[in-house]
Design a protein around this motif. Sequence first.
Motif, PDB file in Angstrom:
ATOM      1  N   GLU A 135      17.165 -11.694   5.511  1.00 32.36           N
ATOM      2  CA  GLU A 135      17.218 -10.354   6.091  1.00 32.36           C
ATOM      3  C   GLU A 135      15.860  -9.699   5.919  1.00 32.36           C
ATOM      4  O   GLU A 135      15.243  -9.785   4.854  1.00 32.36           O
ATOM      5  CB  GLU A 135      18.288  -9.521   5.400  1.00 32.36           C
ATOM      6  N   ILE A 136      15.400  -9.041   6.963  1.00 27.56           N
ATOM      7  CA  ILE A 136      14.087  -8.403   6.937  1.00 27.56           C
ATOM      8  C   ILE A 136      14.289  -6.904   7.031  1.00 27.56           C
ATOM      9  O   ILE A 136      14.976  -6.410   7.931  1.00 27.56           O
ATOM     10  CB  ILE A 136      13.209  -8.903   8.100  1.00 27.56           C
ATOM     11  N   HIS A 137      13.704  -6.182   6.090  1.00 24.23           N
ATOM     12  CA  HIS A 137      13.767  -4.727   6.089  1.00 24.23           C
ATOM     13  C   HIS A 137      12.348  -4.189   6.082  1.00 24.23           C
ATOM     14  O   HIS A 137      11.529  -4.577   5.248  1.00 24.23           O
ATOM     15  CB  HIS A 137      14.502  -4.205   4.848  1.00 24.23           C
ATOM     16  N   VAL A 138      12.051  -3.297   7.016  1.00 25.00           N
ATOM     17  CA  VAL A 138      10.745  -2.648   7.058  1.00 25.00           C
ATOM     18  C   VAL A 138      10.824  -1.415   6.172  1.00 25.00           C
ATOM     19  O   VAL A 138      11.692  -0.557   6.389  1.00 25.00           O
ATOM     20  CB  VAL A 138      10.373  -2.255   8.503  1.00 25.00           C
ATOM     21  N   PRO A 139       9.932  -1.303   5.185  1.00 24.75           N
ATOM     22  CA  PRO A 139       9.988  -0.119   4.318  1.00 24.75           C
ATOM     23  C   PRO A 139       9.627   1.149   5.101  1.00 24.75           C
ATOM     24  O   PRO A 139       8.690   1.160   5.910  1.00 24.75           O
ATOM     25  CB  PRO A 139       8.970  -0.402   3.224  1.00 24.75           C
ATOM     26  N   GLU A 140      10.382   2.187   4.851  1.00 20.33           N
ATOM     27  CA  GLU A 140      10.212   3.425   5.600  1.00 20.33           C
ATOM     28  C   GLU A 140       8.876   4.088   5.304  1.00 20.33           C
ATOM     29  O   GLU A 140       8.233   4.628   6.207  1.00 20.33           O
ATOM     30  CB  GLU A 140      11.358   4.382   5.261  1.00 20.33           C
ATOM     31  N   GLU A 141       8.424   4.032   4.073  1.00 22.04           N
ATOM     32  CA  GLU A 141       7.176   4.697   3.695  1.00 22.04           C
ATOM     33  C   GLU A 141       5.973   4.103   4.419  1.00 22.04           C
ATOM     34  O   GLU A 141       5.132   4.834   4.937  1.00 22.04           O
ATOM     35  CB  GLU A 141       6.982   4.600   2.182  1.00 22.04           C
ATOM     36  N   ALA A 142       5.883   2.778   4.454  1.00 22.97           N
ATOM     37  CA  ALA A 142       4.748   2.130   5.127  1.00 22.97           C
ATOM     38  C   ALA A 142       4.766   2.440   6.619  1.00 22.97           C
ATOM     39  O   ALA A 142       3.718   2.700   7.226  1.00 22.97           O
ATOM     40  CB  ALA A 142       4.792   0.634   4.898  1.00 22.97           C
ATOM     41  N   PHE A 143       5.949   2.431   7.205  1.00 18.10           N
ATOM     42  CA  PHE A 143       6.059   2.729   8.634  1.00 18.10           C
ATOM     43  C   PHE A 143       5.653   4.173   8.917  1.00 18.10           C
ATOM     44  O   PHE A 143       4.971   4.449   9.911  1.00 18.10           O
ATOM     45  CB  PHE A 143       7.495   2.479   9.105  1.00 18.10           C
ATOM     46  N   LEU A 144       6.047   5.114   8.051  1.00 11.97           N
ATOM     47  CA  LEU A 144       5.682   6.518   8.248  1.00 11.97           C
ATOM     48  C   LEU A 144       4.181   6.738   8.082  1.00 11.97           C
ATOM     49  O   LEU A 144       3.589   7.550   8.792  1.00 11.97           O
ATOM     50  CB  LEU A 144       6.465   7.401   7.273  1.00 11.97           C
ATOM     51  N   VAL A 145       3.546   6.011   7.173  1.00 13.66           N
ATOM     52  CA  VAL A 145       2.096   6.134   6.988  1.00 13.66           C
ATOM     53  C   VAL A 145       1.359   5.657   8.238  1.00 13.66           C
ATOM     54  O   VAL A 145       0.428   6.306   8.719  1.00 13.66           O
ATOM     55  CB  VAL A 145       1.638   5.345   5.738  1.00 13.66           C
ATOM     56  N   VAL A 146       1.771   4.521   8.793  1.00 11.94           N
ATOM     57  CA  VAL A 146       1.139   3.994  10.008  1.00 11.94           C
ATOM     58  C   VAL A 146       1.369   4.950  11.182  1.00 11.94           C
ATOM     59  O   VAL A 146       0.435   5.253  11.949  1.00 11.94           O
ATOM     60  CB  VAL A 146       1.674   2.577  10.322  1.00 11.94           C
ATOM     61  N   ALA A 147       2.587   5.441  11.323  1.00 11.36           N
ATOM     62  CA  ALA A 147       2.892   6.366  12.427  1.00 11.36           C
ATOM     63  C   ALA A 147       2.107   7.670  12.280  1.00 11.36           C
ATOM     64  O   ALA A 147       1.612   8.220  13.278  1.00 11.36           O
ATOM     65  CB  ALA A 147       4.383   6.648  12.468  1.00 11.36           C
ATOM     66  N   SER A 148       1.956   8.149  11.064  1.00 12.85           N
ATOM     67  CA  SER A 148       1.213   9.389  10.835  1.00 12.85           C
ATOM     68  C   SER A 148      -0.270   9.216  11.164  1.00 12.85           C
ATOM     69  O   SER A 148      -0.875  10.085  11.807  1.00 12.85           O
ATOM     70  CB  SER A 148       1.382   9.823   9.382  1.00 12.85           C
TER      71      SER A 148
END
Length: 187
Positions: A135-148
């Motif tokens: 199972e692959i889970h993308v961490p929310e914090e890393a995704f929010l940093v990239v999006a920001s």
Amino acid sequence: MAEEIEKSVPTEESLMEKISEKIHHHDSSSSSESEYEKPDSPSAVKAKIYRMFGREKPVHKVLGGGKPADVFLWRDKKLSGAVLGVATAIWVLFELVEYHLLSLLCHISILALGGLFLWSNAHTLINKTSPQIPEIHVPEEAFLVVASSLRNELNQAFVILRSIALGRDLKKFLMVCSFFVADVCCV
């Protein structure tokens, strides 16, 4: 006339001696002593003379040695042939057939997904274990940093475009105009 024949015989003998020295020098399987000699020694100078184009290192060393040099110099014929075949297939696929990289990646992922689907559903028929897919889970914090950071860059670009459109930055406006004129002329 006889003098010319006498002069040519020693030259031929010395040439034959040089050739036999060269052959016997390369036939020895033990480590060569000339590798460890000083560069000022006569044999090191003589070795430089016989190298093509006056090189100091062999081509294998110039290419970095190891597997890449073996592939480039065709010492590992199977691997070199495989690399040449794959490169030719890629060239034919992209140049002659005009296939696109995105289409290729999509087709490969669809085939992989279809294979995994068939394997997981057919495991009961062939008495094999089903594939263990993690199972692959993308961490929310890393995704929010990239999006920001992406949002900040886009906002900065919109500010620059707005200042150009309003005529506040004449230098950038002229640069953009010259870019578009050059782009239209090249097409």
